[in-house]
Design an enzyme around this catalytic site. Structure first.
Site, PDB file in Angstrom:
ATOM      1  N   LYS A  54       0.835  -1.202   0.000  1.00  0.00           N
ATOM      2  CA  LYS A  54       0.000   0.000   0.000  1.00  0.00           C
ATOM      3  C   LYS A  54       0.874   1.259   0.000  1.00  0.00           C
ATOM      4  O   LYS A  54       1.946   1.278   0.611  1.00  0.00           O
ATOM      5  CB  LYS A  54      -0.911  -0.032   1.220  1.00  0.00           C
ATOM      6  CG  LYS A  54      -1.980   1.031   1.273  1.00  0.00           C
ATOM      7  CD  LYS A  54      -2.884   0.785   2.488  1.00  0.00           C
ATOM      8  CE  LYS A  54      -3.959   1.833   2.635  1.00  0.00           C
ATOM      9  NZ  LYS A  54      -4.853   1.557   3.793  1.00  0.00           N
ATOM     10  N   SER A 106     -10.113  -1.058   6.703  1.00  0.00           N
ATOM     11  CA  SER A 106      -9.393  -0.765   5.461  1.00  0.00           C
ATOM     12  C   SER A 106      -8.661  -1.945   4.845  1.00  0.00           C
ATOM     13  O   SER A 106      -8.185  -1.848   3.712  1.00  0.00           O
ATOM     14  CB  SER A 106      -8.411   0.387   5.688  1.00  0.00           C
ATOM     15  OG  SER A 106      -9.108   1.591   5.849  1.00  0.00           O
ATOM     16  N   THR A 140      -7.202   0.812   9.940  1.00  0.00           N
ATOM     17  CA  THR A 140      -7.526   1.503  11.177  1.00  0.00           C
ATOM     18  C   THR A 140      -8.915   1.067  11.630  1.00  0.00           C
ATOM     19  O   THR A 140      -9.123   0.746  12.794  1.00  0.00           O
ATOM     20  CB  THR A 140      -7.479   3.027  10.979  1.00  0.00           C
ATOM     21  OG1 THR A 140      -6.202   3.387  10.423  1.00  0.00           O
ATOM     22  CG2 THR A 140      -7.682   3.766  12.286  1.00  0.00           C
ATOM     23  N   SER A 195      -9.576   1.557   2.882  1.00  0.00           N
ATOM     24  CA  SER A 195      -8.740   2.431   2.088  1.00  0.00           C
ATOM     25  C   SER A 195      -7.680   1.684   1.278  1.00  0.00           C
ATOM     26  O   SER A 195      -7.017   2.280   0.429  1.00  0.00           O
ATOM     27  CB  SER A 195      -8.034   3.448   3.002  1.00  0.00           C
ATOM     28  OG  SER A 195      -7.162   2.799   3.923  1.00  0.00           O
TER      29      SER A 195
END
Length: 558
Positions: free
Chosen positions: A113, A218, A215, A194
């Site tokens: 990521k 995600s 978090t 995300s």
């Protein structure tokens, strides 16, 4: 005499030609050797091929780069390709030829990521131009462990900007730096976030597997909608050092892969203590458990699995609920005892659904953690951003950040709090989180009913474990049927629900129970094999067989 670099250059030329011409070897066989399809290939299949010399790590890197190039202009999945990937792969091939391997992931390309720091030629931006060109003095703890395991860090994936912690009105998978990522089970599919690019990349076989960060949701959510296995580890099992943070209390890094076993191999490589992340020093073991060995078909036998029905609010869509009820029967037939309607307290449910403590904790942590744990550690900082206010000012003034169309509402609220995570008033909000998710929530259920795990449809699973930093593993559960009415996001730009969009099942446990959860997830996966039932509507054509064939053809010319 042609040089090695010229050979690689010619090979790259042929690969570009393959991408542009959509060339395809139908039988995936070269010189009597059969090659696995990269959209389905497993760690063990790649390891076997490398050991036998059927292909090399350089071949793998070339194949995966070609696949990325084939789809990236359409899907915006990968923001950085490591310019050193081929040379790193060649070094790892040389080590293997000399009889040295660093582990089962030796020479395997992995995408990470875009918020995971690397001290190399790649950018670490969290999707923002505010960090473009900024450099680090050393690798993140995660990147260092990957390299030590022999992984080729192939590149970085797009993400919801700032890990979905900037705007109240943006979209999953959008970043200023990387554009809009799309899922691949329906045109213009919302990839969730995300870890959006990581989810799509793993689903399409643009690398063996990927890493995401979580978090609250995600890893789990993009794994769900991309038909993947996602492991959200206990906070502190994997290092967050030099990963762009949101919250030290909730951030964690974990694998996103096509099978439970592949995810376990990757978790094994990144788990462990790191002196630069004191949360990892709380691990109750000197060495992490053997997560790959935890993949046991009989893992559910004799286990007590609870269902907290009052967390299914609002009611699941009918296809999700039907698949969930079927999964319960599968788990029961696998030898588990199902303990139904083990519900969190009414106070916990009200706070979870209507309270604001969870957001306040994240906002206060972000105000402190972004400068202290990342920005202050940069070796170079071209945009001169040193705290959240600086980042917000840059975002407001730099047109490609798409402000004000995409607001900075989350940051505005965080800056308006008037306190951070070292302020006295912070503690009450944090303790509320621990109570709601702990004794009155999921940890209370696990203890009071002597449960080994809880299960929920994945869309309902991230929130409470996030508050107490406990692990969750999601596996594919099903797909929306062909006659599903399309539901778009609030901007009307992405398809949130539609035909063939996947959904998942989550196993939720106590802190440090990853090995057990992996076992349960594997036992369910092997009995259902849901992932294989629907294929993405868009799949790269380039395969390993073509790359090896081209290499041999180029070599035969010189």
């Amino acid at each position: 005499m042609i040089s090695r670099s010229q050979v690689l250059g010619l090979l790259s030329f042929f690969l570009v030609h393959l991408v542009s011409s959509q060339y395809l070897y139908p039988n995936q066989t070269v010189g009597g050797s059969t090659f696995p399809l990269l959209i389905d290939v497993t760690t063990e299949e790649l390891e076997t091929g490398l050991e036998k010399g059927i292909f090399t790590s350089v071949d793998l890197v070339n194949a995966y780069i070609a696949r990325i190039q084939e789809v990236n202009s359409t899907l915006n999945v990968v923001t950085e390709i490591n310019p050193d990937a081929l040379s790193i792969a060649a070094e790892l091939d040389a080590e293997r030829a000399n009889g040295t391997t660093r582990g089962p992931l030796h020479g395997m390309p992995i995408l990470i990521k875009g918020n995971i720091g690397t001290a190399d030629k790649m950018n670490t931006t969290a999707g923002s131009f505010a960090l473009l060109g900024a450099t680090l003095p050393q690798d993140s703890g995660i990147a260092a462990k990957l390299r030590a395991a022999g992984v080729v860090i192939l590149g970085k994936t797009n993400l919801s900007q700032w890990a979905n912690f900037r705007s109240n009105n943006s979209t999953n998978g959008w970043s200023a730096y990387g554009g809009q990522t799309f899922g691949v089970y329906f045109p213009k599919q919302d990839p969730s976030g995300s870890s959006s690019g990581s989810g799509v990349a793993s689903a399409l076989g643009l690398a063996l597997a990927t890493l995401g960060s979580e978090t609250s949701g995600s890893i789990l959510s993009p794994s769900e909608v991309n038909d993947l296995v996602g492991i959200k580890p206990t906070v502190g099992l994997t290092s967050r050092a030099l990963v762009i943070p949101i919250s030290q209390r909730q951030d964690t890094v974990g694998p996103m892969a096509r099978t439970v076993r592949d995810a376990s191999y990757l978790l094994q490589a990144i788990a462990g203590k790191d002196a630069n992340d004191n949360y990892t020093l709380a691990q109750p073991f000197d060495n992490p458990p053997d997560y790959v060995a935890a993949c046991n078909y009989s893992s559910l036998r004799g286990k007590r699995i609870g269902i907290p029905r009052n967390l299914l609010t609002p009611d699941p869509d009918p296809p999700v609920l039907a698949a969930f009820e079927s999964a319960i029967q599968t788990i029961r037939r696998a030898g588990a005892t199902i303990v139904d309607n083990v519900n969190i307290t009414s106070y916990a449910l009200d706070q979870y659904l209507n309270g604001n403590a969870s957001l306040i904790v994240l906002e206060a942590d972000f105000v402190s953690d972004l400068p202290e744990n990342y920005l202050s550690k940069l070796k170079s900082n071209p945009q001169n951003v040193h705290n959240l206010q600086d980042v917000s000012n840059f975002t407001h003034s730099f047109p490609p950040e798409d402000y004000p169309d995409r607001d900075t509402g989350v940051w505005d609220e965080a800056l308006a709090l008037g306190f951070n995570n070292s302020s006295p008033q912070f503690w009450a909000y944090y303790q509320n989180n621990l109570e709601v998710a702990g004794p009155e929530g999921i940890l209370g259920l696990l203890a009071n009913y002597s449960l080994d795990a809880l299960i929920l449809p994945t869309g309902y699973s991230p929130g409470l474990p996030a508050l107490v930093g406990t692990p969750v593993v999601t596996v594919p559960l099903g797909f929306y049927p062909a006659n599903t009415t399309v539901v778009k996001n609030r901007r009307k730009t992405l398809v949130e629900v539609g035909p063939n969009v996947p959904f998942g099942l989550s196993f939720i446990g106590q802190a440090w129970s990853e090995a057990s959860l992996i076992g349960y997830a594997y036992a369910f996966e092997q009995r259902t094999m849901v992932r294989n039932k629907v294929q993405p509507y868009l799949v790269p054509n380039i395969e390993l067989a073509e790359v090896v064939s081209m290499r041999k053809m180029v070599k035969s010319k010189f």
